[in-house]
Scaffold this motif. Sequence first.
Motif, PDB file in Angstrom:
ATOM      1  N   SER A 138       5.238  10.423 -10.867  1.00 24.01           N
ATOM      2  CA  SER A 138       5.346  11.222 -12.096  1.00 24.01           C
ATOM      3  C   SER A 138       6.317  10.620 -13.112  1.00 24.01           C
ATOM      4  O   SER A 138       6.270  10.941 -14.295  1.00 24.01           O
ATOM      5  N   LYS A 139       7.179   9.707 -12.647  1.00 19.44           N
ATOM      6  CA  LYS A 139       8.142   9.057 -13.544  1.00 19.44           C
ATOM      7  C   LYS A 139       7.641   7.698 -14.026  1.00 19.44           C
ATOM      8  O   LYS A 139       8.416   6.901 -14.566  1.00 19.44           O
ATOM      9  N   SER A 140       6.355   7.437 -13.788  1.00 17.68           N
ATOM     10  CA  SER A 140       5.722   6.164 -14.178  1.00 17.68           C
ATOM     11  C   SER A 140       6.342   4.968 -13.466  1.00 17.68           C
ATOM     12  O   SER A 140       6.351   3.842 -13.977  1.00 17.68           O
ATOM     13  N   GLU A 141       6.840   5.209 -12.246  1.00 17.28           N
ATOM     14  CA  GLU A 141       7.364   4.133 -11.418  1.00 17.28           C
ATOM     15  C   GLU A 141       6.284   3.672 -10.447  1.00 17.28           C
ATOM     16  O   GLU A 141       5.537   4.482  -9.907  1.00 17.28           O
ATOM     17  N   ILE A 142       6.215   2.367 -10.222  1.00 17.58           N
ATOM     18  CA  ILE A 142       5.208   1.831  -9.307  1.00 17.58           C
ATOM     19  C   ILE A 142       5.614   2.167  -7.882  1.00 17.58           C
ATOM     20  O   ILE A 142       6.703   1.805  -7.425  1.00 17.58           O
ATOM     21  N   ILE A 143       4.744   2.891  -7.180  1.00 18.39           N
ATOM     22  CA  ILE A 143       5.033   3.295  -5.800  1.00 18.39           C
ATOM     23  C   ILE A 143       3.995   2.741  -4.822  1.00 18.39           C
ATOM     24  O   ILE A 143       3.917   3.178  -3.675  1.00 18.39           O
ATOM     25  N   GLY A 144       3.204   1.811  -5.277  1.00 20.09           N
ATOM     26  CA  GLY A 144       2.197   1.243  -4.379  1.00 20.09           C
ATOM     27  C   GLY A 144       1.041   0.640  -5.155  1.00 20.09           C
ATOM     28  O   GLY A 144       1.146   0.354  -6.359  1.00 20.09           O
ATOM     29  N   ARG A 145      -0.050   0.470  -4.483  1.00 11.92           N
ATOM     30  CA  ARG A 145      -1.232  -0.114  -5.117  1.00 11.92           C
ATOM     31  C   ARG A 145      -2.494   0.417  -4.418  1.00 11.92           C
ATOM     32  O   ARG A 145      -2.453   0.886  -3.276  1.00 11.92           O
ATOM     33  N   ARG A 146      -3.596   0.320  -5.106  1.00 10.90           N
ATOM     34  CA  ARG A 146      -4.877   0.736  -4.554  1.00 10.90           C
ATOM     35  C   ARG A 146      -5.983  -0.112  -5.162  1.00 10.90           C
ATOM     36  O   ARG A 146      -5.764  -0.801  -6.158  1.00 10.90           O
ATOM     37  N   GLY A 147      -7.155  -0.038  -4.541  1.00 14.94           N
ATOM     38  CA  GLY A 147      -8.257  -0.821  -5.094  1.00 14.94           C
ATOM     39  C   GLY A 147      -9.460  -0.833  -4.175  1.00 14.94           C
ATOM     40  O   GLY A 147      -9.587   0.009  -3.279  1.00 14.94           O
ATOM     41  N   VAL A 148     -10.328  -1.781  -4.415  1.00 10.49           N
ATOM     42  CA  VAL A 148     -11.538  -1.931  -3.604  1.00 10.49           C
ATOM     43  C   VAL A 148     -11.614  -3.356  -3.081  1.00 10.49           C
ATOM     44  O   VAL A 148     -11.056  -4.287  -3.683  1.00 10.49           O
ATOM     45  N   LEU A 149     -12.306  -3.482  -1.948  1.00 12.19           N
ATOM     46  CA  LEU A 149     -12.516  -4.788  -1.325  1.00 12.19           C
ATOM     47  C   LEU A 149     -13.987  -4.908  -0.971  1.00 12.19           C
ATOM     48  O   LEU A 149     -14.560  -3.989  -0.376  1.00 12.19           O
ATOM     49  N   MET A 182     -18.665  -2.665   0.597  1.00 16.06           N
ATOM     50  CA  MET A 182     -17.490  -2.446  -0.231  1.00 16.06           C
ATOM     51  C   MET A 182     -16.710  -1.248   0.294  1.00 16.06           C
ATOM     52  O   MET A 182     -17.300  -0.245   0.704  1.00 16.06           O
ATOM     53  N   GLY A 183     -15.378  -1.356   0.310  1.00 16.04           N
ATOM     54  CA  GLY A 183     -14.550  -0.263   0.786  1.00 16.04           C
ATOM     55  C   GLY A 183     -13.343  -0.040  -0.105  1.00 16.04           C
ATOM     56  O   GLY A 183     -12.961  -0.894  -0.922  1.00 16.04           O
ATOM     57  N   TYR A 184     -12.701   1.136   0.071  1.00 10.90           N
ATOM     58  CA  TYR A 184     -11.539   1.525  -0.724  1.00 10.90           C
ATOM     59  C   TYR A 184     -10.278   1.356   0.120  1.00 10.90           C
ATOM     60  O   TYR A 184     -10.279   1.627   1.320  1.00 10.90           O
ATOM     61  N   TRP A 185      -9.186   0.899  -0.508  1.00 15.04           N
ATOM     62  CA  TRP A 185      -7.915   0.771   0.194  1.00 15.04           C
ATOM     63  C   TRP A 185      -6.782   1.319  -0.672  1.00 15.04           C
ATOM     64  O   TRP A 185      -6.894   1.379  -1.901  1.00 15.04           O
ATOM     65  N   ARG A 186      -5.681   1.693  -0.008  1.00 12.29           N
ATOM     66  CA  ARG A 186      -4.529   2.237  -0.732  1.00 12.29           C
ATOM     67  C   ARG A 186      -3.256   1.954   0.073  1.00 12.29           C
ATOM     68  O   ARG A 186      -3.233   2.102   1.307  1.00 12.29           O
ATOM     69  N   TYR A 187      -2.189   1.537  -0.635  1.00  8.98           N
ATOM     70  CA  TYR A 187      -0.895   1.300   0.012  1.00  8.98           C
ATOM     71  C   TYR A 187       0.174   2.066  -0.745  1.00  8.98           C
ATOM     72  O   TYR A 187       0.299   1.949  -1.977  1.00  8.98           O
ATOM     73  N   ASN A 188       0.968   2.893  -0.006  1.00  9.44           N
ATOM     74  CA  ASN A 188       2.067   3.660  -0.586  1.00  9.44           C
ATOM     75  C   ASN A 188       3.368   3.073  -0.065  1.00  9.44           C
ATOM     76  O   ASN A 188       3.674   3.151   1.129  1.00  9.44           O
ATOM     77  N   SER A 189       4.133   2.451  -0.981  1.00 14.90           N
ATOM     78  CA  SER A 189       5.374   1.796  -0.564  1.00 14.90           C
ATOM     79  C   SER A 189       6.456   2.794  -0.181  1.00 14.90           C
ATOM     80  O   SER A 189       7.370   2.467   0.584  1.00 14.90           O
ATOM     81  N   GLN A 190       6.384   4.029  -0.712  1.00 16.77           N
ATOM     82  CA  GLN A 190       7.397   5.034  -0.378  1.00 16.77           C
ATOM     83  C   GLN A 190       7.287   5.471   1.079  1.00 16.77           C
ATOM     84  O   GLN A 190       8.283   5.678   1.766  1.00 16.77           O
ATOM     85  N   THR A 191       6.046   5.624   1.551  1.00 17.19           N
ATOM     86  CA  THR A 191       5.824   6.050   2.945  1.00 17.19           C
ATOM     87  C   THR A 191       5.448   4.884   3.842  1.00 17.19           C
ATOM     88  O   THR A 191       5.309   5.050   5.056  1.00 17.19           O
ATOM     89  N   ASP A 192       5.283   3.691   3.218  1.00 17.60           N
ATOM     90  CA  ASP A 192       4.885   2.474   3.945  1.00 17.60           C
ATOM     91  C   ASP A 192       3.612   2.719   4.772  1.00 17.60           C
ATOM     92  O   ASP A 192       3.526   2.359   5.939  1.00 17.60           O
ATOM     93  N   THR A 193       2.619   3.361   4.119  1.00 19.18           N
ATOM     94  CA  THR A 193       1.355   3.663   4.796  1.00 19.18           C
ATOM     95  C   THR A 193       0.206   2.965   4.074  1.00 19.18           C
ATOM     96  O   THR A 193       0.211   2.832   2.846  1.00 19.18           O
ATOM     97  N   ILE A 194      -0.759   2.536   4.882  1.00 22.69           N
ATOM     98  CA  ILE A 194      -1.961   1.879   4.345  1.00 22.69           C
ATOM     99  C   ILE A 194      -3.184   2.671   4.782  1.00 22.69           C
ATOM    100  O   ILE A 194      -3.286   3.069   5.946  1.00 22.69           O
ATOM    101  N   PHE A 195      -4.082   2.876   3.840  1.00 23.39           N
ATOM    102  CA  PHE A 195      -5.360   3.532   4.155  1.00 23.39           C
ATOM    103  C   PHE A 195      -6.499   2.556   3.894  1.00 23.39           C
ATOM    104  O   PHE A 195      -6.520   1.874   2.870  1.00 23.39           O
ATOM    105  N   TRP A 196      -7.439   2.482   4.858  1.00 28.52           N
ATOM    106  CA  TRP A 196      -8.669   1.705   4.695  1.00 28.52           C
ATOM    107  C   TRP A 196      -9.873   2.613   4.894  1.00 28.52           C
ATOM    108  O   TRP A 196      -9.859   3.463   5.805  1.00 28.52           O
ATOM    109  N   SER A 197     -10.894   2.412   4.091  1.00 30.25           N
ATOM    110  CA  SER A 197     -12.164   3.080   4.382  1.00 30.25           C
ATOM    111  C   SER A 197     -12.884   2.305   5.491  1.00 30.25           C
ATOM    112  O   SER A 197     -12.506   1.179   5.843  1.00 30.25           O
ATOM    113  N   GLU A 198     -13.921   2.915   6.032  1.00 25.72           N
ATOM    114  CA  GLU A 198     -14.613   2.338   7.188  1.00 25.72           C
ATOM    115  C   GLU A 198     -15.158   0.947   6.910  1.00 25.72           C
ATOM    116  O   GLU A 198     -15.125   0.062   7.765  1.00 25.72           O
TER     117      GLU A 198
END
Length: 610
Positions: A237-248, A149-165
Amino acid sequence: MPKILIVEDSESLLEEICEILQLEGYEVIGAKNGALGLKKAKKELPSLILSDISMPKLNGYQLLAELQKSTITGSIPFIFLSGKNELPDLRKGMNMGADDYLVKPINVDELIKVVKSKLKKQKLIKDNIDELVEENEYSLKEAGRMAKMGYWRYNSQTDTIFWSEAIYQIYGSDPKKGVPEIELLLNFFDQKSRKKLIQATEILATNGVPYDIELQLTNLKNKKRWIRVIGEPLYNSKSEIIGRRGVLQDITEQKLTRNKVEKAEEMYRLLANHTSDLICLQEPDSTFKYISPSIKNLLGYEQSTLLGEKFLQLIHKDDLKPLKDLMKQKMLGVNDTDAYTIRVLHKEGHFVWLEFLTSPVYKNKKISYYVSSARNITRWVLAKQEIQEYQTSLQKMTVEITLIEEEQKKEIASNIHDHLSQSLVISKMRINELKKNPALKMIEEDLKFIESHISEALDNSRKITYELSPPVLYQLGIVDALDWLLEKVEQNHKIRCRINSNISSLKLDDAKSILLYRSIQEVINNTIKYANATLLTLDLNKNNLGLDILITDNGVGFDTTVLNNHRNHTGSGFGLFTVQERIRNIQGKFTIVSKINLGTTVKFFIPLAL
């Protein structure tokens, strides 16, 4: 080097404190008021702050309050520099979270002592936090690896994706190359899974609805995988959706297991209704809830006759207590998967031997039912009993034959010694007398020839005598006999021999002593004949359980499967098979390990009476 921030509006006192602490080897930063001190604290992140209370722009209390609003600066140790007239109000600052205070005018020794103490405490806290962070990171990483199982995160403002190993491993991609492009990722999935993922992502991005979906993909290593993806929205901080995160999570094994379980359940229903074995479901008090139709063939009862009846009432009285103990172990959570044999009453009045397995079924952490399966092993049990009786009789006979054989060998050895050897000695003495007769000078060479052959025959008779019945075995015991045996091997066969023993003597009855000696002798003879060894080691180790014997050589080794071929015991195979039977006859254990060109190790274990 620790960094210390001094906030003091008195320029002379500020310079004095800075100079004192610099001489102690610290890096010191000064600020003339609270506002400047706050700015430098946020920028420099010092290890310790010393602050005056009464200052322009921002007093000491206000400075402390501002620092504590940030998680970064809120943990920095804080010491007040207080005038005597400010002491009554100092409790307020201590209650706000200050670590200590120093009273003006500043005592140099006290200043240095307090600073060192706080920095030391801060270092210990930091070290502990770093260690905990490291442990947590390791634990999370290992947990993710084990759970796939790994963690992932996507930030639409910076258009960056993070994956754990772990996610890189699931997709079969190289972490050094970064996260693959989104189009490539979507191509991993089959059409149905791709559509499901896109739909879930769009709903989350638009309405903030989390998703938990199962998808099928083929990764970069061309391996098919089932994955579970959980996603939730990321807000600013304005409660606007700026991306998504979760586990896979890789759920391939779970998915395959579920499919297997479903197939197994279908097969089980077929087996339960058509098997000749007995399958039943019982309540904790042994009441039958289900019985397979095979009960009729096994025990003569109709299914309806036993439903609602207690199983324990059919058990033989001698098997009742062990069965109840087993059920108690199951209730205590002991996971025992061994099969048990019990006698069960047949409808016609005789008992049938059944081999059964039982497993508890839990509900709310309590045993709700037992699932049991059983088969009729009556013929097998009776045949086994006959075989055991036959083997016991055969072993007893083998021991008796061995003892008789040894007595005959001893008698033959005694006859050779008493008659042949003595005759040869007398003949040799007579030859020596004849050699001294001058009248027989002309046949002296013939006499020497006869004498040498008599000596050779005498040596051979002694050798035969010792091989038939070594006197050292009967007179001094097996330990000395083995020592003598290895000495002879070293002399006659040029094989270096070593004996390691933690005992000087060992009391064994005649049967054990003879069988054990002959077994070790047979192993050593095999080594001499077949191993081509240069070193032979014998280890004797007596312990609380018995005697461990190790015979090791550095020879050519052999294929030990020959010992399992009962139809073709020839050469060393037959000899080792004989050894195996001898050791078994004295309730011992025999094991052999051999590797081609690496040598052979034979181990005996002989139980000893305490």
